[in-house]
Scaffold this active site. Structure first.
Site, PDB file in Angstrom:
ATOM      1  N   GLU A  29       0.822  -1.212   0.000  1.00 18.22           N
ATOM      2  CA  GLU A  29       0.000   0.000   0.000  1.00 18.22           C
ATOM      3  C   GLU A  29       0.859   1.266   0.000  1.00 18.22           C
ATOM      4  O   GLU A  29       0.512   2.254  -0.662  1.00 18.22           O
ATOM      5  CB  GLU A  29      -0.930  -0.001   1.217  1.00 18.22           C
ATOM      6  CG  GLU A  29      -2.177  -0.858   1.062  1.00 18.22           C
ATOM      7  CD  GLU A  29      -1.880  -2.347   1.097  1.00 18.22           C
ATOM      8  OE1 GLU A  29      -2.709  -3.135   0.609  1.00 18.22           O
ATOM      9  OE2 GLU A  29      -0.804  -2.727   1.629  1.00 18.22           O
TER      10      GLU A  29
ATOM     11  N   HIS B  90      -8.467  -5.810  11.192  1.00 19.11           N
ATOM     12  CA  HIS B  90      -9.194  -5.485   9.972  1.00 19.11           C
ATOM     13  C   HIS B  90     -10.537  -4.803  10.225  1.00 19.11           C
ATOM     14  O   HIS B  90     -11.342  -4.678   9.307  1.00 19.11           O
ATOM     15  CB  HIS B  90      -9.449  -6.756   9.145  1.00 19.11           C
ATOM     16  CG  HIS B  90      -8.235  -7.274   8.461  1.00 19.11           C
ATOM     17  ND1 HIS B  90      -8.164  -8.548   7.941  1.00 19.11           N
ATOM     18  CD2 HIS B  90      -7.043  -6.703   8.212  1.00 19.11           C
ATOM     19  CE1 HIS B  90      -6.965  -8.747   7.400  1.00 19.11           C
ATOM     20  NE2 HIS B  90      -6.264  -7.631   7.557  1.00 19.11           N
TER      21      HIS B  90
END
Length: 327
Positions: free
Chosen positions: A58, A128
């Site tokens: 990312e 998450h």
């Protein structure tokens, strides 16, 4: 006017902007396969140069997006899960959010980041399941959290056309929500909220999927003689303060519903704004309905205790409208 699913409205928004402007392209993990549902069919329609699969980094592909934006393109990045933006934070908040200022306006950063799996509730455990929009707002990023298919399409189309970086959170809990989406083109300006339901006794400011929960609560409250107004900011930064203050001026009471952790939350900011700029309107203390200040458990049963829900909103409203209900 056709009914579309929330996720379908997002996909249409990006697709339409790609069709109108060749500078718009998408990239991220498994983009070409459209695993998250947003970019299905894009590879066949737009080709490999505009639909780019990236390595599992990312930080790397967010940096690529920043550079592409500086070069005059309009990249749209997809993060599959909201907490993945932690890995790209340096590029998001230290580069994308600051370079226009640091260059004296010589460059724009028209970068759009779509967080495709925002929020908890899926049993995906602590790493998450955070809702991370408050962090980005704190650091000066434009942040959008739609609650309906109509809003999702109009806000994302506008986000892609902004000359600043914008992060759009797609609340996972409403991806299958259906709603009317006009066939004709439309855009929703950033920084303009929406009153989803008018009322006179209490204002409920809700974010993302909690707008739907708040509307259900408002319907339940009607049976008790309580009229709730539901306000959806839609854009967290820039924030439409006036729509919130005007609502509280009318109702005299405020409940803020935010699926973020309680300390330093977006709910805290809304409460602070109303306390500072609309204190004279208040007939009762401001109430915040947020997550508990603990990491999300893997167990769905425990996780459901963490995340704000209808019974929490009802309890908060009832605690400051008891006189109204008795009357």
């Amino acid at each position: 006017m056709a009914k579309k699913r929330f996720l379908e409205a997002i996909s249409l928004a990006v697709r339409e902007e790609m069709e109108k402007d060749e500078k718009v392209f998408v990239m991220g993990l498994d983009i070409r396969k459209g695993i998250m549902g947003i970019t299905k069919g894009y590879l066949e329609d737009f080709g490999e140069k505009r639909v780019i699969d990236t390595p599992l980094s990312e930080l790397g592909f967010t940096g690529l997006g920043v550079g592409a934006a500086m070069a005059g393109l309009r990249p749209v990045i997809e993060y599959q899960i909201n907490t993945l933006h932690y890995l790209g934070m340096e590029q998001l908040v230290n580069q994308a959010a600051k370079l226009r200022y640091m260059t004296g306006g010589q460059v724009n950063i028209p970068l759009t980041v779509i967080v495709a799996g925002a929020g908890g509730g899926g049993g995906m455990a602590a790493q998450h399941s955070d809702n991370t929009y408050a962090q980005l707002v704190h650091l000066g990023m434009k942040v959008v959290v739609p609650s309906t298919p109509y809003d999702a399409k109009g806000l994302i189309k506008q986000a892609i056309r902004e000359d600043d970086p914008v992060v759009v959170f797609d609340p996972a809990r409403i991806n299958t929500l259906r709603g009317e989406v006009p066939d004709e083109e439309y855009y929703i300006p950033l920084g303009v909220g929406d009153v989803k339901k008018e009322g006179t006794d209490v204002t409920i400011v809700a974010i993302g999927h909690l707008v739907r929960e708040s509307l259900r609560v408002a319907k339940e409250l009607e049976k008790e003689g309580i009229s709730a107004e539901v306000v959806d900011p839609r854009t967290l930064f820039p924030l439409d303060k006036e729509i919130i203050l005007n609502s509280v001026k009318k109702t005299g009471r405020l409940v803020v519903v935010d699926d973020g952790y309680r300390f330093c939350s977006f709910a805290s900011e809304v409460a602070s704004i109303v306390s500072e700029e609309g204190f004279e309107y208040l007939k009762a203390p401001i109430k915040r309905v947020t997550r508990a200040q603990v990491p999300a458990p893997y167990s769905k049963i425990l996780e459901n205790e963490l995340i704000p829900k209808q019974e929490n909103i009802l309890a908060a409203v009832r605690s400051i409208t008891s006189i109204v209900a008795k009357g």
